[in-house]
Design a protein around this motif. Structure first.
Motif, PDB file in Angstrom:
ATOM      1  N   THR A   1       0.844  -1.201   0.000  1.00 53.95           N
ATOM      2  CA  THR A   1       0.000   0.000   0.000  1.00 53.95           C
ATOM      3  C   THR A   1       0.872   1.241   0.000  1.00 53.95           C
ATOM      4  O   THR A   1       1.725   1.410   0.888  1.00 53.95           O
ATOM      5  CB  THR A   1      -0.917   0.021   1.232  1.00 53.95           C
ATOM      6  N   PRO A   2       0.696   2.151  -0.991  1.00 54.99           N
ATOM      7  CA  PRO A   2       1.521   3.363  -1.046  1.00 54.99           C
ATOM      8  C   PRO A   2       1.292   4.226   0.195  1.00 54.99           C
ATOM      9  O   PRO A   2       0.212   4.187   0.797  1.00 54.99           O
ATOM     10  CB  PRO A   2       1.027   4.058  -2.314  1.00 54.99           C
ATOM     11  N   PRO A   3       2.265   5.066   0.570  1.00 52.60           N
ATOM     12  CA  PRO A   3       3.576   5.148  -0.073  1.00 52.60           C
ATOM     13  C   PRO A   3       4.535   4.120   0.522  1.00 52.60           C
ATOM     14  O   PRO A   3       4.373   3.677   1.647  1.00 52.60           O
ATOM     15  CB  PRO A   3       4.027   6.561   0.287  1.00 52.60           C
ATOM     16  N   GLY A   4       5.527   3.774  -0.255  1.00 52.32           N
ATOM     17  CA  GLY A   4       6.598   2.932   0.237  1.00 52.32           C
ATOM     18  C   GLY A   4       6.270   1.463   0.295  1.00 52.32           C
ATOM     19  O   GLY A   4       5.393   0.950  -0.386  1.00 52.32           O
ATOM     20  N   ALA A   5       7.013   0.778   1.150  1.00 47.57           N
ATOM     21  CA  ALA A   5       6.889  -0.668   1.301  1.00 47.57           C
ATOM     22  C   ALA A   5       6.874  -1.023   2.778  1.00 47.57           C
ATOM     23  O   ALA A   5       7.364  -0.264   3.625  1.00 47.57           O
ATOM     24  CB  ALA A   5       8.047  -1.382   0.609  1.00 47.57           C
ATOM     25  N   CYS A   6       6.302  -2.184   3.072  1.00 43.25           N
ATOM     26  CA  CYS A   6       6.218  -2.630   4.465  1.00 43.25           C
ATOM     27  C   CYS A   6       6.461  -4.138   4.507  1.00 43.25           C
ATOM     28  O   CYS A   6       5.779  -4.902   3.822  1.00 43.25           O
ATOM     29  CB  CYS A   6       4.851  -2.293   5.044  1.00 43.25           C
ATOM     30  N   PHE A   7       7.462  -4.544   5.300  1.00 43.29           N
ATOM     31  CA  PHE A   7       7.750  -5.966   5.522  1.00 43.29           C
ATOM     32  C   PHE A   7       7.255  -6.321   6.918  1.00 43.29           C
ATOM     33  O   PHE A   7       7.586  -5.644   7.901  1.00 43.29           O
ATOM     34  CB  PHE A   7       9.246  -6.240   5.408  1.00 43.29           C
ATOM     35  N   ILE A   8       6.462  -7.397   7.014  1.00 46.56           N
ATOM     36  CA  ILE A   8       5.855  -7.798   8.281  1.00 46.56           C
ATOM     37  C   ILE A   8       6.296  -9.220   8.603  1.00 46.56           C
ATOM     38  O   ILE A   8       5.973 -10.158   7.872  1.00 46.56           O
ATOM     39  CB  ILE A   8       4.320  -7.737   8.203  1.00 46.56           C
ATOM     40  N   ALA A   9       7.045  -9.368   9.684  1.00 47.40           N
ATOM     41  CA  ALA A   9       7.474 -10.691  10.151  1.00 47.40           C
ATOM     42  C   ALA A   9       6.601 -11.090  11.338  1.00 47.40           C
ATOM     43  O   ALA A   9       6.630 -10.426  12.379  1.00 47.40           O
ATOM     44  CB  ALA A   9       8.946 -10.665  10.549  1.00 47.40           C
ATOM     45  N   THR A  10       5.810 -12.135  11.160  1.00 47.17           N
ATOM     46  CA  THR A  10       4.959 -12.642  12.235  1.00 47.17           C
ATOM     47  C   THR A  10       5.675 -13.810  12.901  1.00 47.17           C
ATOM     48  O   THR A  10       6.043 -14.780  12.232  1.00 47.17           O
ATOM     49  CB  THR A  10       3.600 -13.095  11.688  1.00 47.17           C
ATOM     50  N   LEU A  11       5.849 -13.702  14.219  1.00 46.88           N
ATOM     51  CA  LEU A  11       6.674 -14.662  14.954  1.00 46.88           C
ATOM     52  C   LEU A  11       5.868 -15.364  16.045  1.00 46.88           C
ATOM     53  O   LEU A  11       4.961 -14.752  16.636  1.00 46.88           O
ATOM     54  CB  LEU A  11       7.872 -13.942  15.594  1.00 46.88           C
TER      55      LEU A  11
END
Length: 359
Positions: free
Chosen positions: A345-355
């Motif tokens: 989803t703009p703007p940019g990027a998002c990395f999601i690590a679910t632990l």
């Protein structure tokens, strides 16, 4: 029928029966007191000792004849005696069963003057002779010695952990310096870029380990919010030369402690995602903001690295990327038992690590 309806002989027999019953109750009470493994001291409203058991004699070194009728303060350390009557009066004003000296370290004083740590429970008791207080006294010397030994062992473990992390971090920095030296000697541009990226990655590993030994928490339970916040500070200092063009912030709150080996893996995962964002999120002449976020969930944790930069390429798949950065990310996630998703989803990027829960 009441006592007035009895003839003198029957009245005498009733009185004798009641007296015998009371005597038996008293004997049973004393038998229970004597059988108790802990010290028992009964005190009257004036603070005088009216009853002790054999365990009390053994604890304090007095014969019971020496204690009976004496002020209970004789069992209290000399320095504490002036304040003790005040504590007694406060208890008698609102008597209820409770531990004595909540929040304070209590000590008893033996006949020979030596002092020892105790736990004391207080119970009010109404008798035919008036109000009494029954105190149970437990010698906790062995427990205190065990606690002290455990605290010393934990402190030594913490020192060893700091020393080990310090040595590991120094080793990584030496490797990083050697790689940078080699990069300057290499003329092939692709090889030089590969050496530079490797040196940066090794430097990130050094920061992860150095932050561990700077952390004052128990070596067995890292506060990840504090740890990652400090790691962000390290990464800013190491990789961001122009803070106006690029900023890195941490968001999150402390929660349950995480084992140190898992903290290292999370730190390496966070470092790789942040350095990837530093490398790819910003276009020429553009400013970018990167946020590292840590959250405790009901069934685990969530680590998020987001930016407001250029976003991800359409064909980018983190599960299939052959780049070294994403390989490191996948390796750490496999070790932690987590999974990675992206939000485009703009703007940019998002990395999601679910632990999962990390202990």
């Amino acid at each position: 029928m009441d006592a007035g309806d009895l003839d003198p002989a029957n009245l005498r027999r009733l009185i004798d029966a009641l007296s015998a019953e009371r005597h038996l109750a008293d004997e049973n009470f004393r038998a229970v007191v004597e059988a108790a493994p802990n010290g028992i001291v009964m005190v009257d409203g004036c603070g005088k000792i009216t009853l002790v058991n054999e365990a009390t004699e053994a604890l304090f070194g007095y014969a019971r004849q020496e204690l009976m009728g004496q002020p209970v303060e004789m069992l209290v350390p000399t320095a504490e005696r002036p304040a003790h009557p005040h504590y007694r009066a406060r208890f008698m004003a609102a008597p209820q069963a409770r531990p004595m000296g909540s929040g304070r370290d209590l000590m008893g004083r033996r006949k020979d003057g030596t002092e020892f740590p105790v736990e004391i429970g207080l119970s009010p008791l109404e008798t035919a002779e008036g109000s009494r207080v029954v105190a149970t006294v437990i010698d906790i010397s062995k427990r205190k010695r065990a606690e002290a030994a455990l605290a010393e062992a934990l402190e030594q473990q913490k020192m060893l952990m700091r020393e080990l992390s310090h040595r590991v971090a120094n080793g990584f920095q030496i490797i990083s310096s050697l790689l940078n030296w080699q990069r300057r000697a290499v003329r092939d541009e692709a090889a030089a870029e590969a050496l530079e990226a490797t040196a940066r990655r090794v430097n990130g590993m050094a920061l992860v380990h150095r932050r561990l030994y700077l952390n004052e928490n128990s070596p067995g339970a890292q506060d990840m919010a504090a740890y990652l916040d400090g790691l962000c500070e390290d990464l800013r200092g190491a990789f961001i030369a122009d803070t106006a063009a690029c900023s890195l912030a941490f968001e999150g709150a402390g929660g349950e402690g995480i084992s140190t080996d898992k903290a290292v893996a999370v730190g390496l995962l966070a470092t790789e995602l942040v350095t990837n964002a530093l490398k790819y999120a910003r276009g020429a002449g553009e400013a970018v903001r990167i946020v590292l976020r840590w959250e405790d969930l009901a069934d685990g944790h969530r680590l998020t690295v987001s930016d407001d930069g250029m976003g991800l390429p359409e064909d980018f798949d983190p599960t299939k990327s052959s780049g070294l950065g994403m390989l490191v990310v996948r390796t750490q996630l496999q070790q932690l038992g987590g999974e990675l998703t992206t939000d485009r989803t703009p703007p940019g990027a998002c990395f999601i690590a679910t632990l999962p829960p990390l202990r």
